[in-house]
Design an enzyme around this catalytic site. Structure first.
Site, PDB file in Angstrom:
ATOM      1  CE  LYS A  16      -2.034  -1.103   3.928  1.00 51.26           C
ATOM      2  NZ  LYS A  16      -1.363  -2.404   4.185  1.00 51.26           N
ATOM      3  NE  ARG A  91      -5.547   0.026   8.060  1.00 54.59           N
ATOM      4  CZ  ARG A  91      -4.283  -0.230   8.310  1.00 54.59           C
ATOM      5  NH1 ARG A  91      -3.923  -0.711   9.458  1.00 54.59           N
ATOM      6  NH2 ARG A  91      -3.363  -0.002   7.408  1.00 54.59           N
TER       7      ARG A  91
END
Ligand code: ADP
Ligand code: ADP
Ligand code: ZN
Length: 221
Positions: A16, A91
């Protein structure tokens, strides 16, 4: 033009940060990584950093209220006025809702969601070799992406260190937490046609080319 927001999801070690920084540079967007923000606070020894570190070192998510406040503040900084690549945020469902609320207020929305997939075995290999710059948070790998000068950052010359949350036990926990709390969020973006999934086990440049293509379609469309 309204600001652009691209989210990058993936388990620990998926790439990421590696891909997100490159994509941000290419698109002229800010690169905002919640994990980097927490580590900077921890390095600086702030109260926020001390609290965050207790969760990070156990492989658990930092509580939503702290995380949401920190990231939304970062997105209001001038260098993010054209938008941002968000790595590792949201998240949880609460974070996703808070983000969408803030973006709606700014007349913006989520433009693209990228999910980089890797296996737990590959994540273990990668995180073992991961070294991070103390100064600018750039990421290296002793095996797959070494710095030019051992121990120092190519970008800024800063000292490289290994994260305290990269033990095999913590990594297992981080993988579980990702599967339980974050994977379900992706369904929501898939249904809205925002999700692009890529195989993250290929070399860095190949993954990047695929992301460039996905972003190109976005700009073209
Ligand atoms: P994440 O932000 O998803 O945790 P990183 O971008 O920090 O992942 O990458 C994890 C580690 O793997 C780093 O050491 C990085 O240099 C390395 N890495 C990233 N992408 C690849 C890839 N496609 N192939 C091999 N190694 C990679
Ligand atoms: P990785 O690159 O390995 O996926 P990150 O650097 O993104 O890890 O995150 C490291 C740690 O920071 C996480 O394990 C968690 O404790 C904390 N963290 C990062 N982002 C969030 C978030 N959005 N919500 C809660 N905790 C987070
Ligand atoms: Zn650096």
């Amino acid at each position: 033009m309204r600001p652009r927001y691209i989210l990058i999801f993936g388990p620990p070690g998926a790439g990421k940060g590696t891909q997100g920084r490159r994509l941000a540079a290419k698109l002229g967007l800010a690169y905002v990584a919640s994990g980097d923000l927490f580590r900077q606070q921890a390095e600086a020894g702030t109260e926020l950093g001390k609290v965050a570190k207790q969760y990070m070192d156990r492989g658990l998510y930092v509580p939503d209220d702290i995380t949401i406040r920190m990231v939304l503040e970062r997105l209001r900084e001038p260098d993010a006025a054209r938008g941002a690549i968000l790595d590792g945020f949201p998240r949880t469902l609460a974070q996703a809702e808070a983000l969408e609320g803030a973006l709606a207020e700014w007349g913006a929305g989520i433009d693209l969601v990228i999910y980089i997939k890797i296996s737990e075995a590959e994540a273990l290999r990668r995180t073992r070799g991961r070294w991070v710059c103390r100064n600018c948070q750039a990421v290296y790998n002793l095996e797959t992406n070494p710095p030019r000068v051992a121990g120092f950052c190519d970008v800024c010359g800063g000292e490289l260190y290994q994260r305290s949350d990269e033990t095999p036990e913590t990594l297992r926990r981080r993988f579980e937490v990702f599967a339980e709390q974050t994977l379900p969020l992706l369904e929501h973006y898939r249904q809205r046609g925002l999700l692009v999934e890529v195989d993250g086990e290929r070399p860095i440049d190949q993954v990047f080319r695929e992301l460039e293509a996905a972003v190109g379609r976005l700009v073209a469309g």
